[in-house]
Design an enzyme around this catalytic site. Sequence first.
Site, PDB file in Angstrom:
ATOM      1  N   MET A  32      -1.376 -15.456 -24.334  1.00  0.00           N
ATOM      2  CA  MET A  32      -1.417 -16.030 -23.340  1.00  0.00           C
ATOM      3  C   MET A  32      -2.622 -16.160 -22.469  1.00  0.00           C
ATOM      4  SD  MET A  32       2.397 -17.069 -22.004  1.00  0.00           S
ATOM      5  CE  MET A  32       2.795 -15.740 -21.045  1.00  0.00           C
TER       6      MET A  32
ATOM      7  N   HIS B  93      -3.715  -6.601 -25.772  1.00  0.00           N
ATOM      8  CA  HIS B  93      -4.381  -7.942 -26.657  1.00  0.00           C
ATOM      9  C   HIS B  93      -5.298  -7.227 -27.395  1.00  0.00           C
ATOM     10  CE1 HIS B  93      -3.133  -9.860 -22.630  1.00  0.00           C
ATOM     11  NE2 HIS B  93      -2.337 -10.381 -23.655  1.00  0.00           N
TER      12      HIS B  93
HETATM   13  P1  AMP Z   1       0.907 -12.263 -23.843  1.00  0.00           P
HETATM   14  O1  AMP Z   1      -0.361 -12.567 -23.711  1.00  0.00           O
HETATM   15  O2  AMP Z   1       1.390 -11.451 -22.710  1.00  0.00           O
HETATM   16  O3  AMP Z   1       1.779 -13.223 -24.241  1.00  0.00           O
HETATM   17  O4  AMP Z   1       0.800 -11.137 -25.123  1.00  0.00           O
HETATM   18  C1  AMP Z   1       0.220 -11.486 -26.329  1.00  0.00           C
HETATM   19  C2  AMP Z   1       0.555 -10.498 -27.226  1.00  0.00           C
HETATM   20  O5  AMP Z   1      -0.017  -9.027 -26.774  1.00  0.00           O
HETATM   21  C3  AMP Z   1       2.105 -10.047 -27.462  1.00  0.00           C
HETATM   22  O6  AMP Z   1       2.339  -9.582 -28.847  1.00  0.00           O
HETATM   23  C4  AMP Z   1       2.331  -8.882 -26.547  1.00  0.00           C
HETATM   24  O7  AMP Z   1       3.417  -8.232 -26.932  1.00  0.00           O
HETATM   25  C5  AMP Z   1       0.972  -8.016 -26.873  1.00  0.00           C
HETATM   26  N1  AMP Z   1       0.781  -7.082 -25.775  1.00  0.00           N
HETATM   27  C6  AMP Z   1       0.841  -7.536 -24.211  1.00  0.00           C
HETATM   28  N2  AMP Z   1       0.694  -6.154 -23.651  1.00  0.00           N
HETATM   29  C7  AMP Z   1       0.579  -5.383 -24.526  1.00  0.00           C
HETATM   30  C8  AMP Z   1       0.381  -3.777 -24.363  1.00  0.00           C
HETATM   31  N3  AMP Z   1       0.262  -3.488 -23.200  1.00  0.00           N
HETATM   32  N4  AMP Z   1       0.366  -3.136 -25.506  1.00  0.00           N
HETATM   33  C9  AMP Z   1       0.376  -3.990 -26.836  1.00  0.00           C
HETATM   34  N5  AMP Z   1       0.632  -5.092 -27.039  1.00  0.00           N
HETATM   35  C10 AMP Z   1       0.808  -5.888 -25.996  1.00  0.00           C
END
Ligand code: AMP
Length: 280
Positions: free
Chosen positions: A30, A37
């Site tokens: 997102m 990410h």
């Molecule tokens: P988001 O933008 O929050 O929807 O996250 C996108 C992807 O990044 C998802 O698969 C999340 O699980 C992963 N993600 C977000 N924060 C972390 C983190 N601290 N460590 C590893 N992966 C992450």
Amino acid sequence: MRVYKSIELLVNEIDSIKRRRETIGLVPTMGYLHEGHLSLIRKARKDTDCVVVSIFVNPIQFGPGEDLKQYPRDLNRDLRLCRASGADIVFFPTSKIMYSNGFSSYVNVEGPTDRLCGASRPGHFKGVATVVAKLFNIVNPDIAYFGQKDAQQAIVIKKMVEDLNMPVKIKVQPIVREKDGLAMSSRNAYLNPCQRRQALSLYRSLKLAQELYKKGEKDPKKIIKGMRRVILKEKGAKIDYVSIVDTKKLKGLNRISEKALVAVAVKIGKTRLIDNVILN
Ligand code: AMP
């Protein structure tokens, strides 16, 4: 690095990549990217020929009163980070493009979506599963990368892929943390310095769970009690859930005898944070 808003133009490019028999790795996000990410993007870079990052704040996974409007956005910074981490393609559609007039088809993964975040955010995982299914159909990846940070999301996506025979491999990567242990999240940007300190209570509670388990504690109730105490020491913290569940169906455990997921969701002020560890 190429940037696409249009589904049609992206699909054309995907077709030519497939014709060249190159493998495709997809990292759905997102945006407002951080090291969590970027770790997914770098892993995709190692594994696959062509790395596609999607940046889309998916409106249908936000409930009424949630932070859809305030969700942090910075496309130019994201594009720089994507390029530096090895992305080949960024897909950055608008809501109108993803959900054109009369959109009415949804993916509902029953079971693991009822619990934990699914219980406090009704409809959230229906929105997540639907957008990820759309991205899979558009990008046609060989491998898609998700973070363990959103443990329930990864379980829901794996179940969807298995149940619906989607031809994609799901890889789940470890949680990336700040130096002091706070799990990286785009939502950390909402925290003021005092809340930032209070937010550490999530990590502290998970460390306590690990310590108690190492010392031989197998009773989830006792571990949860200690964890809640650690979190509630912080005045600004409001617990949504502190749960110890199995790692497939996310059902509560009476005793920890198998692999267990310890998951927490806590509101620090208005910011809802989640984190987890696995006990093995
Ligand atoms: P988001 O933008 O929050 O929807 O996250 C996108 C992807 O990044 C998802 O698969 C999340 O699980 C992963 N993600 C977000 N924060 C972390 C983190 N601290 N460590 C590893 N992966 C992450």
